[in-house]
Design a protein around this motif. Structure first.
Motif, mmCIF file in Angstrom:
data_model
loop_
_atom_site.group_PDB
_atom_site.id
_atom_site.type_symbol
_atom_site.label_atom_id
_atom_site.label_comp_id
_atom_site.label_asym_id
_atom_site.label_seq_id
_atom_site.Cartn_x
_atom_site.Cartn_y
_atom_site.Cartn_z
ATOM 1 N N SER A 33 0.816 -1.205 0.000
ATOM 2 C CA SER A 33 0.000 0.000 0.000
ATOM 3 C C SER A 33 0.858 1.266 0.000
ATOM 4 O O SER A 33 0.582 2.221 -0.726
ATOM 5 C CB SER A 33 -0.910 -0.001 1.228
ATOM 6 O OG SER A 33 -1.633 1.181 1.314
ATOM 7 N N GLY A 34 1.918 1.263 0.788
ATOM 8 C CA GLY A 34 2.802 2.426 0.853
ATOM 9 C C GLY A 34 3.506 2.703 -0.463
ATOM 10 O O GLY A 34 3.626 3.848 -0.894
ATOM 11 N N ILE A 35 3.959 1.650 -1.130
ATOM 12 C CA ILE A 35 4.654 1.822 -2.408
ATOM 13 C C ILE A 35 3.700 2.334 -3.476
ATOM 14 O O ILE A 35 4.033 3.233 -4.257
ATOM 15 C CB ILE A 35 5.328 0.509 -2.837
ATOM 16 C CG1 ILE A 35 6.516 0.239 -1.924
ATOM 17 C CG2 ILE A 35 5.773 0.554 -4.288
ATOM 18 C CD1 ILE A 35 7.169 -1.092 -2.127
ATOM 19 N N ILE A 36 2.499 1.807 -3.503
ATOM 20 C CA ILE A 36 1.529 2.256 -4.503
ATOM 21 C C ILE A 36 1.098 3.696 -4.235
ATOM 22 O O ILE A 36 0.969 4.500 -5.168
ATOM 23 C CB ILE A 36 0.323 1.291 -4.548
ATOM 24 C CG1 ILE A 36 0.795 -0.042 -5.143
ATOM 25 C CG2 ILE A 36 -0.825 1.871 -5.354
ATOM 26 C CD1 ILE A 36 -0.217 -1.143 -5.100
ATOM 27 N N THR A 37 0.928 4.058 -2.963
ATOM 28 C CA THR A 37 0.582 5.440 -2.619
ATOM 29 C C THR A 37 1.689 6.393 -3.040
ATOM 30 O O THR A 37 1.430 7.458 -3.607
ATOM 31 C CB THR A 37 0.345 5.559 -1.101
ATOM 32 O OG1 THR A 37 -0.695 4.668 -0.723
ATOM 33 C CG2 THR A 37 -0.035 6.975 -0.715
ATOM 34 N N ALA A 53 10.894 6.468 -5.971
ATOM 35 C CA ALA A 53 12.111 6.958 -5.330
ATOM 36 C C ALA A 53 11.785 7.384 -3.907
ATOM 37 O O ALA A 53 10.628 7.488 -3.514
ATOM 38 C CB ALA A 53 12.677 8.136 -6.114
ATOM 39 N N THR A 54 12.804 7.662 -3.129
ATOM 40 C CA THR A 54 12.596 8.025 -1.739
ATOM 41 C C THR A 54 11.905 9.375 -1.628
ATOM 42 O O THR A 54 11.996 10.216 -2.524
ATOM 43 C CB THR A 54 13.933 8.088 -0.989
ATOM 44 O OG1 THR A 54 14.768 9.037 -1.655
ATOM 45 C CG2 THR A 54 14.605 6.737 -0.961
ATOM 46 N N TRP A 55 11.217 9.574 -0.508
ATOM 47 C CA TRP A 55 10.534 10.833 -0.249
ATOM 48 C C TRP A 55 11.570 11.943 -0.087
ATOM 49 O O TRP A 55 12.686 11.696 0.353
ATOM 50 C CB TRP A 55 9.721 10.750 1.038
ATOM 51 C CG TRP A 55 8.560 9.832 0.964
ATOM 52 C CD1 TRP A 55 8.514 8.545 1.382
ATOM 53 C CD2 TRP A 55 7.270 10.105 0.416
ATOM 54 N NE1 TRP A 55 7.288 8.005 1.152
ATOM 55 C CE2 TRP A 55 6.496 8.938 0.570
ATOM 56 C CE3 TRP A 55 6.691 11.216 -0.163
ATOM 57 C CZ2 TRP A 55 5.184 8.860 0.148
ATOM 58 C CZ3 TRP A 55 5.369 11.129 -0.582
ATOM 59 C CH2 TRP A 55 4.631 9.973 -0.427
ATOM 60 N N PRO A 56 11.204 13.170 -0.413
ATOM 61 C CA PRO A 56 12.128 14.278 -0.156
ATOM 62 C C PRO A 56 12.386 14.402 1.338
ATOM 63 O O PRO A 56 11.485 14.223 2.152
ATOM 64 C CB PRO A 56 11.369 15.505 -0.676
ATOM 65 C CG PRO A 56 10.327 14.977 -1.577
ATOM 66 C CD PRO A 56 10.008 13.601 -1.104
ATOM 67 N N ARG A 57 13.622 14.681 1.687
ATOM 68 C CA ARG A 57 13.997 14.781 3.091
ATOM 69 C C ARG A 57 13.389 16.038 3.694
ATOM 70 O O ARG A 57 13.401 17.103 3.098
ATOM 71 C CB ARG A 57 15.517 14.836 3.203
ATOM 72 C CG ARG A 57 16.001 14.996 4.637
ATOM 73 C CD ARG A 57 17.481 15.105 4.713
ATOM 74 N NE ARG A 57 17.923 16.246 3.936
ATOM 75 C CZ ARG A 57 19.143 16.371 3.442
ATOM 76 N NH1 ARG A 57 20.012 15.430 3.636
ATOM 77 N NH2 ARG A 57 19.481 17.426 2.752
ATOM 78 N N SER A 58 12.895 15.923 4.906
ATOM 79 C CA SER A 58 12.395 17.090 5.604
ATOM 80 C C SER A 58 13.480 17.584 6.548
ATOM 81 O O SER A 58 14.251 16.809 7.099
ATOM 82 C CB SER A 58 11.132 16.751 6.397
ATOM 83 O OG SER A 58 11.447 15.846 7.421
ATOM 84 N N GLY A 59 13.537 18.869 6.725
ATOM 85 C CA GLY A 59 14.502 19.437 7.650
ATOM 86 C C GLY A 59 15.822 19.788 6.983
ATOM 87 O O GLY A 59 16.078 19.499 5.829
ATOM 88 N N LYS A 60 16.634 20.448 7.765
ATOM 89 C CA LYS A 60 17.928 20.919 7.295
ATOM 90 C C LYS A 60 18.991 19.839 7.506
ATOM 91 O O LYS A 60 18.949 19.121 8.499
ATOM 92 C CB LYS A 60 18.293 22.166 8.113
ATOM 93 C CG LYS A 60 19.522 22.883 7.661
ATOM 94 C CD LYS A 60 19.712 24.126 8.504
ATOM 95 C CE LYS A 60 20.980 24.826 8.082
ATOM 96 N NZ LYS A 60 21.227 26.017 8.891
ATOM 97 N N LYS A 90 1.613 6.868 -6.771
ATOM 98 C CA LYS A 90 0.513 7.735 -7.203
ATOM 99 C C LYS A 90 0.813 9.205 -6.941
ATOM 100 O O LYS A 90 0.509 10.067 -7.753
ATOM 101 C CB LYS A 90 -0.779 7.355 -6.477
ATOM 102 C CG LYS A 90 -1.430 6.106 -7.011
ATOM 103 C CD LYS A 90 -2.704 5.811 -6.235
ATOM 104 C CE LYS A 90 -3.371 4.549 -6.710
ATOM 105 N NZ LYS A 90 -4.577 4.238 -5.918
ATOM 106 N N GLN A 91 1.427 9.502 -5.793
ATOM 107 C CA GLN A 91 1.683 10.895 -5.433
ATOM 108 C C GLN A 91 2.882 11.493 -6.157
ATOM 109 O O GLN A 91 2.825 12.632 -6.620
ATOM 110 C CB GLN A 91 1.908 11.014 -3.926
ATOM 111 C CG GLN A 91 0.645 10.815 -3.130
ATOM 112 C CD GLN A 91 0.895 10.891 -1.635
ATOM 113 O OE1 GLN A 91 2.028 10.944 -1.177
ATOM 114 N NE2 GLN A 91 -0.192 10.890 -0.873
ATOM 115 N N LEU A 92 3.966 10.733 -6.262
ATOM 116 C CA LEU A 92 5.198 11.274 -6.842
ATOM 117 C C LEU A 92 5.436 10.866 -8.288
ATOM 118 O O LEU A 92 6.259 11.457 -8.967
ATOM 119 C CB LEU A 92 6.411 10.847 -6.008
ATOM 120 C CG LEU A 92 6.476 11.339 -4.575
ATOM 121 C CD1 LEU A 92 7.699 10.771 -3.882
ATOM 122 C CD2 LEU A 92 6.488 12.846 -4.519
ATOM 123 N N GLY A 93 4.748 9.826 -8.736
ATOM 124 C CA GLY A 93 4.977 9.332 -10.083
ATOM 125 C C GLY A 93 6.215 8.453 -10.182
ATOM 126 O O GLY A 93 6.612 8.044 -11.257
#
Length: 107
Positions: A32-36, A45-52, A39-42
């Protein structure tokens, strides 16, 4: 090990997430996480890092630890100057306090 593209291919073949999970013997939340994400990013690949990003490198941490063990009476201000001259890192006294606290040095 299955790749993320396998999950997406199965999804595009009109299989449910539950069927994909059973077919590939992978947890339902993983599929479910991979498919979500796809769908969101196309992409998967890994999510964009949050924070500095961290200012203190591993080398700087080792030097700070060595400096703190060598002379425990140094203030954070003089430690900051020492680090700046020895390895070229310009780090605030607050960051030095935080790093020393994380290493187990207090006071």
């Amino acid at each position: 090990m299955q790749t993320a593209s396998t999950y997406i291919c199965e999804r595009l073949c009109n299989k449910s997430i539950h069927e994909i999970s059973l077919l590939l013997n992978i947890p339902l939340l993983t599929v479910s996480g991979i498919i979500t994400k796809w769908k969101q990013l196309g992409t998967t690949a890994t999510w964009p890092r949050s924070g500095k990003p961290r200012k203190m490198t591993e080398r700087g941490q080792r030097m700070l630890k060595h400096s703190a063990r060598r002379n425990r009476q140094l203030s954070t201000k003089s430690t900051a100057k020492d680090l700046q001259t020895s390895c070229g890192l310009q780090i605030s006294t607050t960051t030095i306090c935080r790093e020393l606290h994380g290493m187990g040095f207090h006071g």
